[in-house]
Design a protein around this motif. Structure first.
Motif, PDB file in Angstrom:
ATOM      1  N   GLY A   1       0.807  -1.206   0.000  1.00  0.00           N
ATOM      2  CA  GLY A   1       0.000   0.000   0.000  1.00  0.00           C
ATOM      3  C   GLY A   1       0.843   1.260   0.000  1.00  0.00           C
ATOM      4  O   GLY A   1       0.541   2.232  -0.704  1.00  0.00           O
ATOM      5  N   THR A   2       1.914   1.251   0.768  1.00  0.00           N
ATOM      6  CA  THR A   2       2.807   2.412   0.824  1.00  0.00           C
ATOM      7  C   THR A   2       3.450   2.662  -0.535  1.00  0.00           C
ATOM      8  O   THR A   2       3.566   3.813  -0.984  1.00  0.00           O
ATOM      9  CB  THR A   2       3.876   2.191   1.905  1.00  0.00           C
ATOM     10  N   ALA A   3       3.860   1.602  -1.207  1.00  0.00           N
ATOM     11  CA  ALA A   3       4.462   1.742  -2.537  1.00  0.00           C
ATOM     12  C   ALA A   3       3.447   2.260  -3.555  1.00  0.00           C
ATOM     13  O   ALA A   3       3.779   3.095  -4.413  1.00  0.00           O
ATOM     14  CB  ALA A   3       5.029   0.403  -3.002  1.00  0.00           C
ATOM     15  N   ILE A   4       2.228   1.785  -3.474  1.00  0.00           N
ATOM     16  CA  ILE A   4       1.176   2.269  -4.375  1.00  0.00           C
ATOM     17  C   ILE A   4       0.990   3.780  -4.203  1.00  0.00           C
ATOM     18  O   ILE A   4       0.912   4.528  -5.182  1.00  0.00           O
ATOM     19  CB  ILE A   4      -0.153   1.520  -4.103  1.00  0.00           C
TER      20      ILE A   4
ATOM     21  N   GLU B   1      -8.946   0.809  -0.216  1.00  0.00           N
ATOM     22  CA  GLU B   1      -9.363  -0.403  -0.921  1.00  0.00           C
ATOM     23  C   GLU B   1     -10.231  -0.089  -2.130  1.00  0.00           C
ATOM     24  O   GLU B   1     -10.073  -0.696  -3.197  1.00  0.00           O
ATOM     25  CB  GLU B   1     -10.112  -1.323   0.043  1.00  0.00           C
ATOM     26  N   SER B   2     -11.148   0.883  -1.984  1.00  0.00           N
ATOM     27  CA  SER B   2     -12.028   1.212  -3.106  1.00  0.00           C
ATOM     28  C   SER B   2     -11.290   2.007  -4.176  1.00  0.00           C
ATOM     29  O   SER B   2     -11.502   1.797  -5.380  1.00  0.00           O
ATOM     30  CB  SER B   2     -13.243   1.994  -2.612  1.00  0.00           C
ATOM     31  N   THR B   3     -10.397   2.887  -3.771  1.00  0.00           N
ATOM     32  CA  THR B   3      -9.667   3.717  -4.745  1.00  0.00           C
ATOM     33  C   THR B   3      -8.718   2.881  -5.584  1.00  0.00           C
ATOM     34  O   THR B   3      -8.611   3.072  -6.804  1.00  0.00           O
ATOM     35  CB  THR B   3      -8.876   4.824  -4.020  1.00  0.00           C
ATOM     36  N   PHE B   4      -8.031   1.954  -4.939  1.00  0.00           N
ATOM     37  CA  PHE B   4      -6.984   1.191  -5.638  1.00  0.00           C
ATOM     38  C   PHE B   4      -7.379  -0.265  -5.906  1.00  0.00           C
ATOM     39  O   PHE B   4      -6.541  -1.059  -6.336  1.00  0.00           O
ATOM     40  CB  PHE B   4      -5.688   1.260  -4.831  1.00  0.00           C
ATOM     41  N   ASN B   5      -8.651  -0.586  -5.661  1.00  0.00           N
ATOM     42  CA  ASN B   5      -9.161  -1.936  -5.923  1.00  0.00           C
ATOM     43  C   ASN B   5      -8.276  -3.000  -5.283  1.00  0.00           C
ATOM     44  O   ASN B   5      -7.780  -3.924  -5.939  1.00  0.00           O
ATOM     45  CB  ASN B   5      -9.277  -2.175  -7.439  1.00  0.00           C
ATOM     46  N   TYR B   6      -8.070  -2.866  -3.984  1.00  0.00           N
ATOM     47  CA  TYR B   6      -7.122  -3.714  -3.250  1.00  0.00           C
ATOM     48  C   TYR B   6      -7.868  -4.503  -2.170  1.00  0.00           C
ATOM     49  O   TYR B   6      -8.666  -3.946  -1.420  1.00  0.00           O
ATOM     50  CB  TYR B   6      -6.053  -2.838  -2.610  1.00  0.00           C
ATOM     51  N   THR B   7      -7.568  -5.792  -2.099  1.00  0.00           N
ATOM     52  CA  THR B   7      -8.141  -6.642  -1.051  1.00  0.00           C
ATOM     53  C   THR B   7      -7.026  -7.097  -0.122  1.00  0.00           C
ATOM     54  O   THR B   7      -6.106  -7.811  -0.551  1.00  0.00           O
ATOM     55  CB  THR B   7      -8.840  -7.877  -1.647  1.00  0.00           C
TER      56      THR B   7
END
Length: 304
Positions: A203-206, A286-292
């Motif tokens: 997440g930090t890298a994203i 999660e919603s912004t970057f589509n991450y689970t």
């Protein structure tokens, strides 16, 4: 060039594994830096020294401030403001963007039941006041147009490389593996969110590589439906084939232990994080970057 300040810590090490997806130039900065992937540039620096910090950051496009200091309020009060100020000046000098890896200490205790990026920042602990102070330093520099910044905020974390800074591993898993009682704080009945270190690093890298991230605070991806203290202990005990023996330290016990153990003394003002439900909400990320994020079941299994 992307640079990690505090590369020797749990998040710094995991972040070093992720950044090659975004850049072929990674610099690791610590007092005694060690390669993670084998091809990083290693720089030894004391971030309390402005010139050393500037030299460590020079040539960077993105800087990640992932420093972890000794868990001592006097150290935090004396060192954190200087480290933040030096890092900001170094990023201004290098024209680098800054990602600050943060915790939740600046939130008011009443916010624990649903901690979002909009939760009230009104810390009641001395350590929380330090964290709010350095956060304000960061946003002042950003708002003045001196740097571009973003905040990557994590709950308590567990997982690869967390080791001695993880309650889950130090207080629960290690004792169980040695046929001793697991330790918990305040109450076993409250749910408590934990961020998995790999999710925190990814997440930090994203955030460091997304134009939409700058100028905002983000809660790093953290699984929903956290377990209670009792459930964490029972789950880990079953995974290691141990009996889920438990001892719970409340304020009174921590006060006594604090006479002999400096860490216990420091934990006393933070016990509010365990005497009520602690839900860390990462819906925005999660919603912004589509991450689970990794589930607790998967994450706990990976510790064994």
């Amino acid at each position: 060039m992307q640079t990690i300040l505090g590369a020797g810590g749990a998040i710094g090490k995991e972040l070093a594994k992720v950044l090659p997806q975004y850049t072929d130039q990674v610099r690791l900065v610590a007092r005694n830096p060690k390669a993670v992937m084998g091809n990083e540039e290693l720089v030894s620096a004391d971030l309390l020294d402005l010139e050393a910090t500037k030299a460590a950051v020079q040539g960077s496009e993105v800087v990640y401030l992932c420093v972890g200091l000794t868990y001592n309020i006097k150290v935090w009060q004396s060192s954190w403001p200087r480290i933040m100020a030096n890092t900001i000046e170094a990023c201004v000098d290098a024209k680098a963007k800054l990602v600050f890896f943060d915790n939740i200490y600046m939130y008011h205790p009443s916010e624990m039941s649903n901690i979002t990026e909009d939760s009230k920042k009104d810390p009641q602990s001395e350590k929380g006041k330090v964290r709010l102070g350095i956060l304000n330093q960061l946003w002042a520099a950003h708002n003045e147009g001196r740097i571009q910044a973003t905040v990557a905020r994590s709950a308590d974390f567990y997982g690869p490389n967390a080791g001695s800074v993880s309650v889950m591993e130090e207080a629960v898993l290690k004792p169980l593996q040695n046929a001793k009682s697991a330790n918990w704080f305040a109450s076993l009945k409250n749910p408590h969110s934990f961020t998995y270190t790999i999710d925190a690093a990814k997440g930090t890298a994203i955030l460091g590589n997304s134009e939409i991230a700058w100028g905002e605070e983000w809660h790093l991806p953290t699984a929903k439906n956290p377990l209670t203290g009792k459930e964490y202990i029972e789950t880990l005990a079953a995974l290691v084939g141990a009996k889920p023996k438990t001892q719970v330290a409340g304020k009174g016990i921590l006060r006594i232990l604090g006479l002999f153990n400096p860490i216990m003394k420091e934990l006393l003002e933070m016990i509010y994080q365990y005497d009520r439900p602690y839900y860390f909400n990462s819906d925005k990320f999660e919603s912004t970057f589509n991450y689970t994020p990794v589930s607790y079941q998967e994450g706990l299994k990976s510790l064994i």
